[in-house]
Motif scaffolding. Structure first.
Motif, PDB file in Angstrom:
ATOM      1  N   UNK A  43      40.107 144.952  75.705  1.00 45.38           N
ATOM      2  CA  UNK A  43      40.062 143.628  75.080  1.00 45.38           C
ATOM      3  C   UNK A  43      40.777 142.600  75.955  1.00 45.38           C
ATOM      4  N   UNK A  44      41.925 142.975  76.503  1.00 44.57           N
ATOM      5  CA  UNK A  44      42.693 142.074  77.365  1.00 44.57           C
ATOM      6  C   UNK A  44      41.819 141.526  78.494  1.00 44.57           C
ATOM      7  N   UNK A  45      41.003 142.379  79.072  1.00 45.27           N
ATOM      8  CA  UNK A  45      40.160 141.999  80.210  1.00 45.27           C
ATOM      9  C   UNK A  45      38.991 141.093  79.810  1.00 45.27           C
ATOM     10  N   UNK A  46      38.806 140.846  78.527  1.00 42.29           N
ATOM     11  CA  UNK A  46      37.698 140.009  78.066  1.00 42.29           C
ATOM     12  C   UNK A  46      38.099 138.535  77.949  1.00 42.29           C
ATOM     13  N   UNK A  47      39.111 138.126  78.692  1.00 37.49           N
ATOM     14  CA  UNK A  47      39.541 136.725  78.690  1.00 37.49           C
ATOM     15  C   UNK A  47      38.434 135.842  79.257  1.00 37.49           C
ATOM     16  N   UNK A  48      38.497 134.563  78.939  1.00 28.11           N
ATOM     17  CA  UNK A  48      37.569 133.595  79.510  1.00 28.11           C
ATOM     18  C   UNK A  48      38.256 132.236  79.532  1.00 28.11           C
ATOM     19  N   UNK A  49      37.686 131.320  80.266  1.00 22.98           N
ATOM     20  CA  UNK A  49      38.223 129.964  80.344  1.00 22.98           C
ATOM     21  C   UNK A  49      37.346 129.033  79.529  1.00 22.98           C
ATOM     22  N   UNK A  50      38.002 128.165  78.772  1.00 25.89           N
ATOM     23  CA  UNK A  50      37.276 127.157  78.015  1.00 25.89           C
ATOM     24  C   UNK A  50      38.037 125.835  78.143  1.00 25.89           C
ATOM     25  N   UNK A  51      37.376 124.855  78.732  1.00 22.11           N
ATOM     26  CA  UNK A  51      37.978 123.541  78.957  1.00 22.11           C
ATOM     27  C   UNK A  51      39.313 123.655  79.680  1.00 22.11           C
ATOM     28  N   UNK A  52      39.406 124.615  80.596  1.00 19.93           N
ATOM     29  CA  UNK A  52      40.601 124.772  81.416  1.00 19.93           C
ATOM     30  C   UNK A  52      41.710 125.590  80.794  1.00 19.93           C
ATOM     31  N   UNK A  53      41.488 126.127  79.595  1.00 21.84           N
ATOM     32  CA  UNK A  53      42.498 126.937  78.910  1.00 21.84           C
ATOM     33  C   UNK A  53      42.114 128.414  78.993  1.00 21.84           C
ATOM     34  N   UNK A  54      43.114 129.285  78.921  1.00 22.35           N
ATOM     35  CA  UNK A  54      42.917 130.730  78.932  1.00 22.35           C
ATOM     36  C   UNK A  54      42.685 131.195  77.499  1.00 22.35           C
ATOM     37  N   UNK A  55      41.565 131.883  77.245  1.00 19.56           N
ATOM     38  CA  UNK A  55      41.160 132.203  75.869  1.00 19.56           C
ATOM     39  C   UNK A  55      40.707 133.646  75.717  1.00 19.56           C
ATOM     40  N   UNK A  56      40.742 134.093  74.453  1.00 13.76           N
ATOM     41  CA  UNK A  56      40.144 135.357  74.035  1.00 13.76           C
ATOM     42  C   UNK A  56      39.299 135.077  72.803  1.00 13.76           C
ATOM     43  N   UNK A  57      38.389 135.979  72.494  1.00 16.03           N
ATOM     44  CA  UNK A  57      37.418 135.751  71.423  1.00 16.03           C
ATOM     45  C   UNK A  57      38.007 135.725  70.016  1.00 16.03           C
ATOM     46  N   UNK A  58      39.240 136.161  69.833  1.00 15.85           N
ATOM     47  CA  UNK A  58      39.854 136.120  68.504  1.00 15.85           C
ATOM     48  C   UNK A  58      40.457 134.753  68.177  1.00 15.85           C
ATOM     49  N   UNK A  59      40.306 133.785  69.082  1.00 17.52           N
ATOM     50  CA  UNK A  59      40.836 132.450  68.849  1.00 17.52           C
ATOM     51  C   UNK A  59      42.113 132.151  69.596  1.00 17.52           C
ATOM     52  N   UNK A  60      42.670 133.150  70.287  1.00 13.07           N
ATOM     53  CA  UNK A  60      43.872 132.914  71.077  1.00 13.07           C
ATOM     54  C   UNK A  60      43.531 132.009  72.255  1.00 13.07           C
ATOM     55  N   UNK A  61      44.265 130.921  72.369  1.00 12.60           N
ATOM     56  CA  UNK A  61      44.060 129.957  73.448  1.00 12.60           C
ATOM     57  C   UNK A  61      45.431 129.576  73.996  1.00 12.60           C
ATOM     58  N   UNK A  62      45.619 129.778  75.300  1.00 11.58           N
ATOM     59  CA  UNK A  62      46.901 129.473  75.935  1.00 11.58           C
ATOM     60  C   UNK A  62      46.783 128.209  76.778  1.00 11.58           C
TER      61      UNK A  62
END
Length: 89
Positions: free
Chosen positions: A48-67
């Protein structure tokens, strides 16, 4: 405003992040995962950790976590973990 432009998995809980100001650093997410909050608990699973993605320049995961890229950039700078990318003309 700082954005993350690229992200690569480096090793267990560490991502190499490239920023819009031509800097990069290796960001260790283990301290965040150790908090064991509801949003970060899924990151204990390496797949799951490796399933990160970028959205509008933020680091995200599919559960809604956005850093926030700004906060990550600041933390890396404080830890002297930011490096400059060499620009090739």
């Amino acid at each position: 405003m700082i954005k993350i432009t690229r992200a690569h998995y480096v090793q267990h809980r560490v991502l190499r992040l490239y920023f819009s100001d031509n800097s990069y650093g290796d960001y260790d997410l283990q301290p965040l995962i150790d908090r064991q909050t509801e949003l970060v608990m899924p990151l204990n699973d390496e797949t799951y950790f490796k399933q990160f993605f970028l959205e509008l320049g933020a680091l995200c995961w599919h559960n809604g976590l956005e850093l926030s890229p700004g906060n990550i950039h600041r933390k890396l700078a404080e830890q002297q973990q930011l490096h400059s990318q060499i620009q090739v003309a």
